[in-house]
Design a protein around this motif. Structure first.
Motif, PDB file in Angstrom:
ATOM      1  N   LEU A 157       0.836  -1.209   0.000  1.00 29.98           N
ATOM      2  CA  LEU A 157       0.000   0.000   0.000  1.00 29.98           C
ATOM      3  C   LEU A 157       0.870   1.258   0.000  1.00 29.98           C
ATOM      4  CD1 LEU A 157      -2.772  -1.079   2.526  1.00 29.98           C
ATOM      5  CD2 LEU A 157      -3.018  -0.816   0.068  1.00 29.98           C
ATOM      6  N   ARG A 158       1.948   1.239   0.782  1.00 32.98           N
ATOM      7  CA  ARG A 158       2.866   2.377   0.794  1.00 32.98           C
ATOM      8  C   ARG A 158       3.497   2.587  -0.580  1.00 32.98           C
ATOM      9  NH1 ARG A 158       1.684   5.499   5.169  1.00 32.98           N
ATOM     10  NH2 ARG A 158       1.623   4.263   7.062  1.00 32.98           N
ATOM     11  N   SER A 159       3.764   1.493  -1.267  1.00 31.45           N
ATOM     12  CA  SER A 159       4.329   1.585  -2.612  1.00 31.45           C
ATOM     13  C   SER A 159       3.367   2.300  -3.555  1.00 31.45           C
ATOM     14  CB  SER A 159       4.635   0.183  -3.146  1.00 31.45           C
ATOM     15  OG  SER A 159       5.012   0.239  -4.502  1.00 31.45           O
ATOM     16  N   SER A 164       1.997   7.504  -6.430  1.00 34.31           N
ATOM     17  CA  SER A 164       1.112   8.651  -6.655  1.00 34.31           C
ATOM     18  C   SER A 164       1.859   9.956  -6.380  1.00 34.31           C
ATOM     19  CB  SER A 164      -0.123   8.553  -5.751  1.00 34.31           C
ATOM     20  OG  SER A 164      -0.973   7.499  -6.173  1.00 34.31           O
ATOM     21  N   TYR A 165       2.667   9.976  -5.329  1.00 35.97           N
ATOM     22  CA  TYR A 165       3.454  11.173  -5.033  1.00 35.97           C
ATOM     23  C   TYR A 165       4.456  11.460  -6.149  1.00 35.97           C
ATOM     24  CZ  TYR A 165       1.784  11.966  -0.262  1.00 35.97           C
ATOM     25  OH  TYR A 165       1.001  12.284   0.830  1.00 35.97           O
ATOM     26  N   LEU A 166       5.044  10.416  -6.718  1.00 35.02           N
ATOM     27  CA  LEU A 166       5.994  10.616  -7.815  1.00 35.02           C
ATOM     28  C   LEU A 166       5.302  11.261  -9.013  1.00 35.02           C
ATOM     29  CD1 LEU A 166       8.013   7.265  -7.697  1.00 35.02           C
ATOM     30  CD2 LEU A 166       8.767   9.513  -6.906  1.00 35.02           C
ATOM     31  N   GLU A 176      11.297   8.836  -0.441  1.00 31.25           N
ATOM     32  CA  GLU A 176      11.462   8.529   0.984  1.00 31.25           C
ATOM     33  C   GLU A 176      10.599   7.335   1.383  1.00 31.25           C
ATOM     34  OE1 GLU A 176      10.553  12.165   2.953  1.00 31.25           O
ATOM     35  OE2 GLU A 176      12.571  12.991   2.727  1.00 31.25           O
ATOM     36  N   ILE A 177       9.379   7.298   0.860  1.00 32.69           N
ATOM     37  CA  ILE A 177       8.485   6.164   1.172  1.00 32.69           C
ATOM     38  C   ILE A 177       9.024   4.877   0.553  1.00 32.69           C
ATOM     39  CG2 ILE A 177       6.169   5.212   0.847  1.00 32.69           C
ATOM     40  CD1 ILE A 177       5.131   8.109   0.837  1.00 32.69           C
ATOM     41  N   ILE A 186      12.742  -4.540  -3.428  1.00 32.89           N
ATOM     42  CA  ILE A 186      11.671  -4.585  -4.428  1.00 32.89           C
ATOM     43  C   ILE A 186      11.542  -3.281  -5.222  1.00 32.89           C
ATOM     44  CG2 ILE A 186       9.894  -3.843  -2.790  1.00 32.89           C
ATOM     45  CD1 ILE A 186       7.956  -5.744  -4.207  1.00 32.89           C
ATOM     46  N   HIS A 187      11.961  -2.162  -4.616  1.00 30.42           N
ATOM     47  CA  HIS A 187      11.816  -0.863  -5.287  1.00 30.42           C
ATOM     48  C   HIS A 187      13.129  -0.337  -5.881  1.00 30.42           C
ATOM     49  CE1 HIS A 187       7.844  -0.882  -3.719  1.00 30.42           C
ATOM     50  NE2 HIS A 187       8.178  -0.611  -2.481  1.00 30.42           N
ATOM     51  N   ASN A 188      14.168  -1.162  -5.910  1.00 34.13           N
ATOM     52  CA  ASN A 188      15.471  -0.679  -6.366  1.00 34.13           C
ATOM     53  C   ASN A 188      15.415  -0.024  -7.741  1.00 34.13           C
ATOM     54  OD1 ASN A 188      17.069  -1.304  -4.150  1.00 34.13           O
ATOM     55  ND2 ASN A 188      17.404  -3.402  -4.813  1.00 34.13           N
ATOM     56  N   ALA A 189      14.757  -0.669  -8.685  1.00 40.48           N
ATOM     57  CA  ALA A 189      14.720  -0.148 -10.054  1.00 40.48           C
ATOM     58  C   ALA A 189      13.985   1.187 -10.125  1.00 40.48           C
ATOM     59  CB  ALA A 189      14.073  -1.167 -10.988  1.00 40.48           C
ATOM     60  N   LEU A 190      12.856   1.291  -9.424  1.00 40.31           N
ATOM     61  CA  LEU A 190      12.074   2.534  -9.456  1.00 40.31           C
ATOM     62  C   LEU A 190      12.835   3.673  -8.769  1.00 40.31           C
ATOM     63  CD1 LEU A 190       9.476   3.946 -10.252  1.00 40.31           C
ATOM     64  CD2 LEU A 190       8.426   3.111  -8.137  1.00 40.31           C
TER      65      LEU A 190
END
Length: 369
Positions: A157-159, A164-166, A176-177, A186-190
């Motif tokens: 959910l935080r992802s 959305s903030y991006l 930061e999130i 899991i978020h390394n690429a983004l």
């Protein structure tokens, strides 16, 4: 046993996760009125019964004491999901608001409505939708105790909130999130992508650790996925597709080497894959291909054992301080032993191992260049 009107009001209110005060506010009556209805001390007027039936999404018959309609919340969620997948955002958002009025504290409805608003905001470039989606997804986090889907967690959910903030241009908040909830990378690429884009205003070096980890993640996922495919087909005795899965993986492993003639950690795994391809070729009755795969396996394994490396040497796209990074390995010390182990599995034909030993003898006598 059929429930009475008072029991139905209480049951439906609790199913919607509403307090008596919240139901009273929604209907425009006092808290005392709702309390009396549920205790059976008073009966609501007909217009309020009709209003409650509409609010709860049940028929009048169901509300006053006949069989309650089951699955109304599930049906509402499924409808929202269907509209979301069809990208019918206008209709979907209208339905979402109506469902939120009926089920303001139900995780499934709040979560699905939040997703709808977030997707509509991203595709329609509408900030108001994005902010509404963020608010609903944050509310969904407070209702996670109701969640029964193992694929949904606070991190997921935080992802969604971060993305959305991006899109809103709030890059620092979104990153930061993502960094805080970067479970297992899991978020390394983004994260790397947003640090690397020049107009975002971050220093280039900020992307480097995330780029390196993301690249290794690609390789790790590819290895596991294609080995899974190969074993899946092997169990079905589809040896051709099992071999094709390994060959696809081998193409990838060889393509990421900076110098195809130099040693790389991936050669150790590649040698084992070529050994497996040899076994599969034998099962397919292709002796020439079997021999070719064995020779390739032996050459790679021998070269690796001569100069083993467990760093990111000779890999393309290595940035930052990757030379100091050690790669985890549980394949054993010797690539030759690993490849030979693949050829000595229970039930494997001795002819393949014999061909392997012949190649080793030729190498020792100078027959392989």
């Amino acid at each position: 046993m059929e429930l009475t009107l008072s029991q139905n009001i209480s049951k439906l209110r609790k199913e919607h996760h509403l307090t008596q005060e919240q139901l009273a506010e929604a209907l425009g009556v006092t808290f005392a009125s709702v309390s009396k209805w549920e205790r059976g001390a008073a009966t609501p007027e007909l217009n309020l019964i009709a209003k409650m039936a509409d609010f709860f999404g049940v028929s009048l018959d169901a509300l006053v004491g006949f069989a309650l309609q089951n699955g109304s919340i599930q049906e509402a969620e499924e409808e929202l999901h269907t509209l979301q997948k069809a990208k019918k955002y206008r209709e979907g958002l209208e339905k979402a608001e109506k469902a939120l009025l009926r089920y303001p504290n139900d995780f499934r409805i709040v979560y699905r409505a939040g997703q709808l608003y977030a997707m509509a905001g991203m595709e329609k470039k509408t900030d108001a939708y994005l902010y509404r989606g963020i608010g609903l997804l944050e509310q969904a986090i407070t209702l996670l105790s109701q969640n029964e889907d193992p694929k949904i967690s606070e991190a997921s959910l935080r992802s969604e909130i971060a993305q959305s903030y991006l899109v809103l241009g709030k890059k620092k908040t979104g990153l930061e999130i993502l960094q805080k909830y970067n479970i297992g990378g899991i978020h390394n690429a983004l994260i790397a992508l947003n640090y690397a884009i020049e107009e975002n205003g971050f220093p280039t070096e900020a992307a480097e650790p995330y780029l390196a980890e993301a690249f290794l993640g690609i390789i790790t996922t590819a290895v596991r996925s294609m080995l899974a495919y190969s074993n899946y087909y092997l169990r079905k005795k589809d040896y051709a597709h099992s071999c094709q899965a390994l060959l696809w993986l081998l193409q990838l492993l060889e393509s990421v080497k900076e110098n195809r003639e130099a040693v790389c950690y991936l050669d150790k795994l590649a040698a084992a894959c070529y050994a497996d391809c040899a076994l599969l070729s034998h099962r397919l009755g292709d002796k020439d291909q079997m021999d070719s795969f064995l020779r390739r396996a032996y050459a790679l394994a021998k070269a690796f054992d001569t100069a083993p490396t467990y760093q990111m040497d000779n890999l393309k796209f290595s940035v930052g301080h990757t030379k100091e990074a050690a790669i985890y390995d549980d394949l054993g010390e010797s690539a030759l032993v690993l490849a030979e182990k693949q050829l000595t599995q229970d039930g494997e034909p001795p002819a393949v191992l014999a061909a392997w030993k012949k190649i080793a003898d030729e190498e020792r006598s100078g027959g392989i260049q």
